[in-house]
Design an enzyme around this catalytic site. Structure first.
Site, PDB file in Angstrom:
ATOM      1  CE  LYS A  82      -0.445  -0.595   4.945  1.00 30.51           C
ATOM      2  NZ  LYS A  82      -1.168  -0.822   6.199  1.00 30.51           N
ATOM      3  CE1 TYR A 134      11.332  31.546   4.545  1.00 28.78           C
ATOM      4  CE2 TYR A 134      11.270  29.419   4.500  1.00 28.78           C
ATOM      5  CZ  TYR A 134      11.244  30.547   4.022  1.00 28.78           C
ATOM      6  OH  TYR A 134      10.969  30.566   2.656  1.00 28.78           O
TER       7      TYR A 134
HETATM    8  C1  LIG Z   1      -0.656  -2.111   6.628  1.00 27.39           C
HETATM    9  C2  LIG Z   1      -0.944  -3.478   7.107  1.00 27.39           C
HETATM   10  C3  LIG Z   1      -0.297  -4.320   7.281  1.00 27.39           C
HETATM   11  C4  LIG Z   1       1.381  -4.181   7.371  1.00 27.39           C
HETATM   12  O1  LIG Z   1       1.750  -3.700   8.443  1.00 27.39           O
HETATM   13  P1  LIG Z   1       3.114  -3.732   8.831  1.00 27.39           P
HETATM   14  O2  LIG Z   1       3.483  -3.221  10.148  1.00 27.39           O
HETATM   15  O3  LIG Z   1       3.775  -2.623   7.811  1.00 27.39           O
HETATM   16  O4  LIG Z   1       3.923  -4.973   8.221  1.00 27.39           O
HETATM   17  C5  LIG Z   1      -0.722  -5.747   7.550  1.00 27.39           C
HETATM   18  N1  LIG Z   1      -2.073  -5.956   7.555  1.00 27.39           N
HETATM   19  C6  LIG Z   1      -3.051  -4.710   7.414  1.00 27.39           C
HETATM   20  C7  LIG Z   1      -4.565  -4.911   7.602  1.00 27.39           C
HETATM   21  C8  LIG Z   1      -2.397  -3.550   7.157  1.00 27.39           C
HETATM   22  O5  LIG Z   1      -3.240  -2.265   7.060  1.00 27.39           O
END
Ligand SMILES: *Cc1c(COP(=O)(O)O)cnc(C)c1O
Length: 331
Positions: free
Chosen positions: A11, A228
């Site tokens: 993702k 800044y």
């Molecule tokens: C993002 C996600 C993962 C992976 O999590 P990590 O901590 O990056 O390993 C697994 N399952 C679901 C449902 C997620 O949303």
């Protein structure tokens, strides 16, 4: 390490690493999990034949024909989604991952809703295969997974279906959670899911190295400030470098003076506020550094976790925030 099938979580553009070439690199995985149907379709069109799962499932019934056409599996986490399925032209072969809420309290069916959801899905003509899943809220912390795992196992005990529980933290620390499918994300990119254990201790190597270079060098006299708001003032005469990287590239604006950074592979520190396109570093002890010197913001030689900690966040956020304008060189 595990006999479970591996659902590589890609993702957020593969945690900022770029979707398609990350999927290529992870081609041994048994499946890919992400959020957007359009990304899932582009994986299919690129030739990936693995299971592809949408972690939030569909948002409207309009998406269902395309999901069936491209064989995209869907998380089902709500009664509203089951109602959308009912509105769908029948005879579809949709694989669904039924999400059970065991304590994360974000998505998923509650214990008392599960059997009704299950009966509906089992009898549904649009549904082919059902996998049961849950997601942990404390797998990376001392509280661990036991309570949620026990709750899940109890709730799904009546069903002989594939199960999936583990994110990276659970995969690494709790073999009892592996079940049929594990869902690693952050560890695939070489970063630790645990606040107190480094990637190196886990044998993970950083996949992303964010680099830029020095585009200007100047001397400051004692009392002169940088950037800044004058958040940093020189206490003595100093040599500073200006680096072509800022928050529009994804570098965290909240990184304070003192945040570690490498110049020509050697450690120094950030000075003053991070701006949109630039940041400043201390070159007082780096006499050889000059315009054109390589600067490593994180990655090889400087764990992203360390930068994240200095900026009050976690590596996930820094990796995902990588901006489109940053050129990616795949190795
Ligand atoms: C993002 C996600 C993962 C992976 O999590 P990590 O901590 O990056 O390993 C697994 N399952 C679901 C449902 C997620 O949303």
């Amino acid at each position: 390490m595990t006999s479970a099938r591996i659902m590589a979580v890609i993702k957020a553009e593969a945690y900022g690493h770029g979707l398609l070439h990350s999927a290529d690199a992870l081609n041994d995985a048994d499946g890919f999990a992400l959020l957007d149907l359009s990304d899932a379709v582009s994986l299919r069109e690129a030739g990936f034949r693995q299971t592809i799962l949408l972690l939030e499932g569909f948002f409207s019934a309009d998406e269902l024909p395309r999901m069936a056409e491209y064989e995209i599996a869907s998380v089902i986490h709500s009664p509203q989604q089951i109602a959308m399925l009912d509105a769908y032209p029948r005879r579809a072969a949709l694989d669904v991952w039924l999400k059970v809420n065991t304590g994360m309290n974000r998505l998923g069916f509650a214990a008392h809703e599960l059997s009704v959801a299950m009966e509906k899905l089992k009898a549904h003509p649009a549904v082919r295969d059902i996998t049961l899943m849950t997601h942990f809220s404390h797998a990376d912390e001392a509280a661990g997974v036991t309570a949620q795992m026990e709750k899940f196992n109890l709730q799904v005990a009546p069903y002989r279906l594939a199960r999936s529980l583990a994110n990276s933290a659970a995969l690494l620390r709790y073999p009892a959670t592996h079940a049929d499918w594990v869902r690693p994300g952050i560890m695939l990119y070489g970063s630790s899911p645990f606040p107190e254990v480094s990637a190196q201790q886990l044998g993970l190597q950083p996949v992303m190295t964010l680099q830029s270079e020095i585009i200007a060098v100047r001397d400051l006299e004692a009392g002169e400030s940088i950037s800044y708001g004058g958040m940093f003032s020189a206490e003595y005469s100093m040599r500073i470098g200006v680096v072509a990287c800022g928050y529009a590239d994804g570098y965290p604006r909240h990184a304070p003076s003192g945040t570690p950074i490498l110049v020509d592979g050697r450690r120094t520190r950030i000075l003053g506020r991070i701006t949109m396109d630039m940041l400043c570093i201390d070159l007082s002890a780096h006499a050889a550094a000059k315009v054109g010197s390589t600067v490593t913001l994180w990655g090889e030689g400087l764990p992203v976790e360390e930068v994240a900690q200095a900026a009050g966040t976690i590596s996930y956020e820094l990796l995902c925030a990588m901006a489109r304008r940053v050129p990616v060189i795949a190795r």
